[in-house]
Design an enzyme around this catalytic site. Structure first.
Site, PDB file in Angstrom:
ATOM      1  N   LEU A 227       4.825   0.669   6.684  1.00 42.94           N
ATOM      2  CA  LEU A 227       4.802  -0.376   5.655  1.00 42.94           C
ATOM      3  C   LEU A 227       6.175  -0.470   4.994  1.00 42.94           C
ATOM      4  O   LEU A 227       6.816   0.546   4.718  1.00 42.94           O
ATOM      5  CB  LEU A 227       3.739  -0.069   4.601  1.00 42.94           C
ATOM      6  CG  LEU A 227       2.289  -0.015   5.079  1.00 42.94           C
ATOM      7  CD1 LEU A 227       1.334  -0.019   3.881  1.00 42.94           C
ATOM      8  CD2 LEU A 227       1.948  -1.186   5.995  1.00 42.94           C
ATOM      9  N   SER A 228       6.613  -1.684   4.761  1.00 48.10           N
ATOM     10  CA  SER A 228       7.911  -1.937   4.128  1.00 48.10           C
ATOM     11  C   SER A 228       7.853  -3.305   3.471  1.00 48.10           C
ATOM     12  O   SER A 228       7.211  -4.226   4.004  1.00 48.10           O
ATOM     13  CB  SER A 228       9.003  -1.949   5.205  1.00 48.10           C
ATOM     14  OG  SER A 228      10.172  -2.564   4.706  1.00 48.10           O
TER      15      SER A 228
ATOM     16  N   GLY B 283       9.303   7.868  -1.268  1.00 46.84           N
ATOM     17  CA  GLY B 283       8.659   7.834   0.042  1.00 46.84           C
ATOM     18  C   GLY B 283       9.532   8.472   1.121  1.00 46.84           C
ATOM     19  O   GLY B 283      10.761   8.363   1.093  1.00 46.84           O
TER      20      GLY B 283
ATOM     21  N   GLU C 223       0.818  -1.215   0.000  1.00 44.64           N
ATOM     22  CA  GLU C 223       0.000   0.000   0.000  1.00 44.64           C
ATOM     23  C   GLU C 223       0.858   1.276   0.000  1.00 44.64           C
ATOM     24  O   GLU C 223       0.472   2.288  -0.571  1.00 44.64           O
ATOM     25  CB  GLU C 223      -0.931  -0.050   1.222  1.00 44.64           C
ATOM     26  CG  GLU C 223      -2.005   1.010   1.268  1.00 44.64           C
ATOM     27  CD  GLU C 223      -2.950   1.033   0.056  1.00 44.64           C
ATOM     28  OE1 GLU C 223      -3.232  -0.043  -0.538  1.00 44.64           O
ATOM     29  OE2 GLU C 223      -3.387   2.138  -0.313  1.00 44.64           O
ATOM     30  N   GLY C 224       2.022   1.216   0.644  1.00 46.83           N
ATOM     31  CA  GLY C 224       2.912   2.385   0.655  1.00 46.83           C
ATOM     32  C   GLY C 224       3.338   2.758  -0.764  1.00 46.83           C
ATOM     33  O   GLY C 224       3.345   3.940  -1.137  1.00 46.83           O
ATOM     34  N   HIS C 225       3.669   1.750  -1.576  1.00 49.14           N
ATOM     35  CA  HIS C 225       4.035   2.034  -2.972  1.00 49.14           C
ATOM     36  C   HIS C 225       2.840   2.611  -3.731  1.00 49.14           C
ATOM     37  O   HIS C 225       3.000   3.486  -4.578  1.00 49.14           O
ATOM     38  CB  HIS C 225       4.486   0.746  -3.674  1.00 49.14           C
ATOM     39  CG  HIS C 225       5.786   0.180  -3.151  1.00 49.14           C
ATOM     40  ND1 HIS C 225       5.843  -0.995  -2.452  1.00 49.14           N
ATOM     41  CD2 HIS C 225       7.054   0.645  -3.230  1.00 49.14           C
ATOM     42  CE1 HIS C 225       7.110  -1.246  -2.128  1.00 49.14           C
ATOM     43  NE2 HIS C 225       7.862  -0.262  -2.581  1.00 49.14           N
TER      44      HIS C 225
ATOM     45  N   ARG D 292      10.133  -5.318   3.496  1.00 51.59           N
ATOM     46  CA  ARG D 292      10.840  -6.238   4.399  1.00 51.59           C
ATOM     47  C   ARG D 292       9.945  -6.740   5.533  1.00 51.59           C
ATOM     48  O   ARG D 292      10.306  -7.706   6.213  1.00 51.59           O
ATOM     49  CB  ARG D 292      12.103  -5.574   4.962  1.00 51.59           C
ATOM     50  CG  ARG D 292      13.164  -5.389   3.892  1.00 51.59           C
ATOM     51  CD  ARG D 292      14.522  -5.041   4.458  1.00 51.59           C
ATOM     52  NE  ARG D 292      15.569  -5.212   3.470  1.00 51.59           N
ATOM     53  CZ  ARG D 292      16.067  -4.231   2.696  1.00 51.59           C
ATOM     54  NH1 ARG D 292      15.603  -3.011   2.802  1.00 51.59           N
ATOM     55  NH2 ARG D 292      17.010  -4.498   1.806  1.00 51.59           N
TER      56      ARG D 292
END
Ligand code: PAF
Length: 301
Positions: free
Chosen positions: A186-187, A149, A36-38, A189
């Protein structure tokens, strides 16, 4: 729903971009394993451009010995599914051989002192590798806007510096960190974390919250650092790399008397997964309490 066109080579990218109608172009650079961050980066790109290119490339130059280059998740089809319906026109997903046809580049962008601090101290050479691939991708995609980001705050700062210092003709746009409902940033990893490691990893946003609370109560830089560090003292299963309170334009530690905007950053291992996080803090002049509390991790970011 429109599926983006996937182009696997530099030649195909050049041909595809040449055949598209003229318009404002934005790029979102990723290493895949999209979340979702992307998608927030993609949405910010879409809002500013007629055409959006997402690059997916796990860049070997930015991984050090013993890091997770081989294990890094590669799942192009899933990533393209995730991007479907998000208004992405082109996905550029080259192989290592296509990106670096002569092998590893001999000439690289040097990230300078900025690249030796914080992340660069633990990961020597990392930012030279990042800036080299970012510049190469900018030259291949030739965007008007490049979206990054704020979670990788030092990376974003270095990209901004490179663009300014080398007069690269692109606007760099930063997008706030996206967090899970429990506050974890969010990551890609995060996918490595077991349920237990993920729960323990909440000490990172917890430390940032403790630091922002200390600043909101008029704390000094030392108070802010101590508050954040204190959270790790109660969490021995997470191995701290650093807590740093820095000037956002240099990532140098702010002095004890500092007042003004600062960046609080943390890096730590939960299990074998290294995670980073950060938040802006406002340090008030000694003895005063800021009128308005800045947003912190787990808040409305
Ligand atoms: O932030 C990342 O995912 C990478 O560092 C980037 C910018 C795609 C360069 O490989």
């Amino acid at each position: 729903m429109t599926r983006p066109l996937v182009v696997p080579t530099r030649a195909a990218l050049a041909e595809t971009l040449a055949g598209r109608p003229a318009g404002r172009r934005a790029v979102v650079m990723t290493m895949g394993a999209l979340h979702e961050g992307h998608l927030e980066l993609v949405r910010a790109a879409r809002a500013q451009a007629d055409e959006v290119v997402v690059t997916i490339f796990v860049n070997p130059l930015q991984f050090g010995p013993g890091e997770d280059l081989d294990a890094y998740p590669r799942r192009l089809e899933v990533d393209v599914d995730i991007l479907t319906g998000e208004g992405v026109d082109v996905v550029f997903a080259p192989s290592v051989e296509d990106m670096y046809p002569g092998g590893e580049p001999l000439v690289r962008v040097a990230s300078g002192r900025l690249g030796t601090l914080l992340e660069g101290r633990t990961r020597p050479g990392h930012f030279d590798g990042v800036l080299t691939v970012v510049l190469r991708l900018l030259n291949l995609v030739r965007p008007d806007v490049a979206v990054f980001g704020e979670k990788d705050a030092q990376q974003l700062l270095l990209v901004r510096r490179m663009v300014a210092d080398l007069a690269v003709p692109v606007v760099v746009h930063g997008v706030p960190i996206v967090r899970d409902t429990d506050g974890l940033a969010l990551s890609s990893r995060n996918a490595y974390l077991s349920a237990d490691e993920r729960r323990r990893a909440l000490v990172l946003p917890g430390a940032l919250r403790a630091g922002t609370d200390a600043a909101a109560q008029g704390g000094t830089p030392d108070d802010v650092r101590a508050a954040a560090l204190g959270k790790f003292a109660g969490s021995p299963d997470v191995v701290l790399d650093y807590v740093a309170l820095v000037d956002p334009s240099t990532v140098e530690d702010v002095p004890v008397t500092y007042a003004g905007p600062a960046l609080l950053l943390v890096a730590a291992w939960s299990g074998s997964t290294r995670l980073i996080d950060n938040t802006a803090v406002e340090l008030s002049p000694r003895g005063t309490v800021p009128a308005q509390r800045p947003p912190g991790p787990g808040g409305s970011q």
